[in-house]
Design a protein around this motif. Structure first.
Motif, PDB file in Angstrom:
ATOM      1  N   LEU A 112       0.824  -1.208   0.000  1.00  0.00           N
ATOM      2  CA  LEU A 112       0.000   0.000   0.000  1.00  0.00           C
ATOM      3  C   LEU A 112       0.862   1.264   0.000  1.00  0.00           C
ATOM      4  O   LEU A 112       0.560   2.238  -0.701  1.00  0.00           O
ATOM      5  CB  LEU A 112      -0.934  -0.009   1.231  1.00  0.00           C
ATOM      6  CG  LEU A 112      -1.757   1.245   1.446  1.00  0.00           C
ATOM      7  CD1 LEU A 112      -2.717   1.490   0.277  1.00  0.00           C
ATOM      8  CD2 LEU A 112      -2.536   1.158   2.763  1.00  0.00           C
ATOM      9  N   MET A 135     -12.878  -0.562   2.054  1.00  0.00           N
ATOM     10  CA  MET A 135     -13.570  -0.213   3.295  1.00  0.00           C
ATOM     11  C   MET A 135     -14.747   0.688   2.914  1.00  0.00           C
ATOM     12  O   MET A 135     -14.600   1.892   2.700  1.00  0.00           O
ATOM     13  CB  MET A 135     -12.627   0.499   4.262  1.00  0.00           C
ATOM     14  CG  MET A 135     -11.459  -0.362   4.715  1.00  0.00           C
ATOM     15  SD  MET A 135     -11.954  -1.861   5.622  1.00  0.00           S
ATOM     16  CE  MET A 135     -11.682  -1.342   7.308  1.00  0.00           C
ATOM     17  N   TYR A 172      -5.276  -5.469  10.533  1.00  0.00           N
ATOM     18  CA  TYR A 172      -5.336  -4.026  10.255  1.00  0.00           C
ATOM     19  C   TYR A 172      -4.121  -3.276  10.824  1.00  0.00           C
ATOM     20  O   TYR A 172      -3.300  -3.849  11.524  1.00  0.00           O
ATOM     21  CB  TYR A 172      -6.607  -3.447  10.899  1.00  0.00           C
ATOM     22  CG  TYR A 172      -7.880  -4.044  10.356  1.00  0.00           C
ATOM     23  CD1 TYR A 172      -8.392  -3.618   9.126  1.00  0.00           C
ATOM     24  CD2 TYR A 172      -8.565  -5.033  11.055  1.00  0.00           C
ATOM     25  CE1 TYR A 172      -9.570  -4.157   8.618  1.00  0.00           C
ATOM     26  CE2 TYR A 172      -9.751  -5.582  10.555  1.00  0.00           C
ATOM     27  CZ  TYR A 172     -10.245  -5.127   9.326  1.00  0.00           C
ATOM     28  OH  TYR A 172     -11.403  -5.667   8.822  1.00  0.00           O
ATOM     29  N   GLY A 173      -4.102  -1.958  10.538  1.00  0.00           N
ATOM     30  CA  GLY A 173      -3.229  -1.060  11.274  1.00  0.00           C
ATOM     31  C   GLY A 173      -3.952  -0.687  12.560  1.00  0.00           C
ATOM     32  O   GLY A 173      -5.165  -0.483  12.546  1.00  0.00           O
ATOM     33  N   GLU A 193       1.347  -1.788  12.247  1.00  0.00           N
ATOM     34  CA  GLU A 193       0.650  -2.458  11.150  1.00  0.00           C
ATOM     35  C   GLU A 193       0.568  -3.953  11.427  1.00  0.00           C
ATOM     36  O   GLU A 193       1.572  -4.600  11.683  1.00  0.00           O
ATOM     37  CB  GLU A 193       1.373  -2.192   9.826  1.00  0.00           C
ATOM     38  CG  GLU A 193       0.716  -2.811   8.605  1.00  0.00           C
ATOM     39  CD  GLU A 193      -0.654  -2.220   8.266  1.00  0.00           C
ATOM     40  OE1 GLU A 193      -0.974  -1.109   8.734  1.00  0.00           O
ATOM     41  OE2 GLU A 193      -1.422  -2.882   7.539  1.00  0.00           O
ATOM     42  N   LYS A 194      -0.617  -4.497  11.366  1.00  0.00           N
ATOM     43  CA  LYS A 194      -0.887  -5.932  11.529  1.00  0.00           C
ATOM     44  C   LYS A 194      -0.124  -6.553  12.703  1.00  0.00           C
ATOM     45  O   LYS A 194       0.718  -7.440  12.524  1.00  0.00           O
ATOM     46  CB  LYS A 194      -0.597  -6.668  10.220  1.00  0.00           C
ATOM     47  CG  LYS A 194      -1.413  -6.070   9.072  1.00  0.00           C
ATOM     48  CD  LYS A 194      -1.636  -6.974   7.914  1.00  0.00           C
ATOM     49  CE  LYS A 194      -2.613  -6.374   6.927  1.00  0.00           C
ATOM     50  NZ  LYS A 194      -2.231  -5.142   6.251  1.00  0.00           N
ATOM     51  N   VAL A 206      -7.156   1.447  11.907  1.00  0.00           N
ATOM     52  CA  VAL A 206      -7.134   2.427  10.825  1.00  0.00           C
ATOM     53  C   VAL A 206      -8.160   1.954   9.800  1.00  0.00           C
ATOM     54  O   VAL A 206      -8.029   0.866   9.250  1.00  0.00           O
ATOM     55  CB  VAL A 206      -5.717   2.452  10.196  1.00  0.00           C
ATOM     56  CG1 VAL A 206      -5.675   3.338   8.973  1.00  0.00           C
ATOM     57  CG2 VAL A 206      -4.669   2.851  11.228  1.00  0.00           C
ATOM     58  N   TYR A 210      -7.891   8.603   5.150  1.00  0.00           N
ATOM     59  CA  TYR A 210      -6.790   9.393   5.689  1.00  0.00           C
ATOM     60  C   TYR A 210      -6.821  10.779   5.076  1.00  0.00           C
ATOM     61  O   TYR A 210      -7.203  10.944   3.913  1.00  0.00           O
ATOM     62  CB  TYR A 210      -5.430   8.799   5.304  1.00  0.00           C
ATOM     63  CG  TYR A 210      -5.221   7.303   5.476  1.00  0.00           C
ATOM     64  CD1 TYR A 210      -5.870   6.376   4.655  1.00  0.00           C
ATOM     65  CD2 TYR A 210      -4.322   6.816   6.414  1.00  0.00           C
ATOM     66  CE1 TYR A 210      -5.637   5.007   4.782  1.00  0.00           C
ATOM     67  CE2 TYR A 210      -4.085   5.440   6.549  1.00  0.00           C
ATOM     68  CZ  TYR A 210      -4.753   4.548   5.727  1.00  0.00           C
ATOM     69  OH  TYR A 210      -4.522   3.197   5.848  1.00  0.00           O
TER      70      TYR A 210
HETATM   71  C1  G1P Z   1      -4.528  -1.525   4.851  1.00  0.00           C
HETATM   72  C2  G1P Z   1      -3.698  -0.721   5.844  1.00  0.00           C
HETATM   73  C3  G1P Z   1      -4.190  -0.952   7.272  1.00  0.00           C
HETATM   74  C4  G1P Z   1      -5.672  -0.646   7.364  1.00  0.00           C
HETATM   75  C5  G1P Z   1      -6.430  -1.471   6.322  1.00  0.00           C
HETATM   76  C6  G1P Z   1      -7.895  -1.107   6.290  1.00  0.00           C
HETATM   77  O1  G1P Z   1      -4.266  -2.899   5.018  1.00  0.00           O
HETATM   78  O2  G1P Z   1      -2.341  -1.085   5.716  1.00  0.00           O
HETATM   79  O3  G1P Z   1      -3.468  -0.132   8.164  1.00  0.00           O
HETATM   80  O4  G1P Z   1      -6.145  -0.922   8.665  1.00  0.00           O
HETATM   81  O5  G1P Z   1      -5.902  -1.267   5.009  1.00  0.00           O
HETATM   82  O6  G1P Z   1      -8.542  -1.950   5.378  1.00  0.00           O
HETATM   83  P1  G1P Z   1      -4.656  -3.964   3.869  1.00  0.00           P
HETATM   84  O7  G1P Z   1      -6.140  -4.154   3.968  1.00  0.00           O
HETATM   85  O8  G1P Z   1      -4.231  -3.359   2.581  1.00  0.00           O
HETATM   86  O9  G1P Z   1      -3.909  -5.205   4.223  1.00  0.00           O
END
Ligand code: G1P
Length: 293
Positions: A112, A135, A172-173, A193-194, A206, A210
């Motif tokens: 990302l 989301m 998630y973050g 993160e995760k 998160v 943003y």
């Molecule tokens: C990304 C972000 C994460 C956030 C999430 C929300 O993760 O890195 O911080 O909480 O989106 O969907 P991903 O879903 O790309 O793994």
């Protein structure tokens, strides 16, 4: 009041492997919730918040997204000839003006953080909004419109957050909060993160919206891979936290994580039930289907 973001970035390069075979020939962002593609909800949310330019970070096989936000000349001419004004109005309402959408390719799935960095030249030296379209947020007022108010009060960087059950935080973050500033806004003390479930500083995640300052691009330029071996936006935000304010905002609304099948199906049910033209008949069917087994 700080200069409000005029541009929004939408990372849409993901492969959508969780939705195969549906996403073999169409981008996952084009899967529909009721009668609109998932990506369109995020774009409309940005339009509602006054965003003027839409930056899509795409990849190979994502051409349908570009076509979707273009004017479909033959289709619209046919609709006009048939007097289908309502349909034309619906298309008009969701299309960025000519020249107000940009498309840039990520080229490689490096994470990302890397996807956001790919938007740097188009965003330039100004604050910007960032939406992760998976989301999908159902809210009385769009999440970005709510966040713009927080940004107007505090400036800095604003991150939409929400609670999830503790056993889901590793997806998630996750943020740790400091000072309560009122109006569901806190200063952010830290982020990860995760995290492993046991290590998570909270169950506040998160949630994919943003408002960021352009200095994030400098951090992303040198950001080393983090969780999952990917260049993570969260890690770059942690680096920027040493120099700039970060605020969390607990928005009003419900999120459906459309990156996940259950979340996607739930979004379809929730958005269908919110539609006056669909709700009565759909509710009856749902009741029939969900009655005693
Ligand atoms: C990304 C972000 C994460 C956030 C999430 C929300 O993760 O890195 O911080 O909480 O989106 O969907 P991903 O879903 O790309 O793994």
């Amino acid at each position: 009041m700080p200069h409000k973001p005029r541009k929004a970035v939408f990372p849409v390069a993901g492969l959508g492997t969780r939705f195969l075979p549906a996403t073999k020939a169409i981008p996952k962002e084009m899967l529909t919730v009721v009668d609109k593609p998932v990506i369109q909800y995020a774009v409309e949310e940005a339009i509602e918040a006054g965003i003027e330019h839409f930056v899509f970070v795409t990849g190979r096989g994502k051409g349908a997204i570009e076509d979707h936000f273009d004017l479909a000349y033959e289709l619209e001419a046919t609709l006009r000839a048939r007097g289908k004004t309502a349909e034309i109005a619906r298309l008009d309402a969701s299309r960025p003006a000519a020249g107000a959408a940009s498309f840039v390719r990520q080229q490689e799935p490096l994470g990302l953080g890397h996807a956001v960095w790919c938007a740097r030249d188009i965003v330039g030296d100004e604050p910007f909004a960032l939406a992760l379209p998976d989301m999908l947020i159902q809210a009385p007022r769009g999440c970005f419109a709510q966040m713009m108010e927080v940004y107007g009060r505090h400036g800095g960087n604003v991150i939409a957050v929400e609670e999830v059950p503790h056993e889901q935080v590793n997806r998630y973050g996750v943020v740790a909060l400091a000072e309560d500033l009122g109006n569901e806004t806190h200063r952010i003390a830290g982020m990860v993160e995760k995290p492993k479930i046991a290590d998570a500083p909270s169950n506040l995640i998160v949630s994919g919206r943003y408002i960021l300052q352009p200095e994030i691009f400098e951090k992303l330029a040198t950001q080393k891979p983090g969780a999952g071996g990917e260049i993570q936006l969260t890690d770059a935000m942690i680096a920027l936290m040493a120099e700039q304010d970060f605020f969390s905002y607990r928005f009003e609304g419900t999120t459906y994580d459309c990156g996940d099948k259950i979340g996607f199906l739930a979004a379809n049910v929730a958005f269908a039930l919110a539609r006056d033209d669909i709700e009565p008949k759909f509710r009856l069917i749902l009741e029939k289907l969900t009655g005693p087994r």
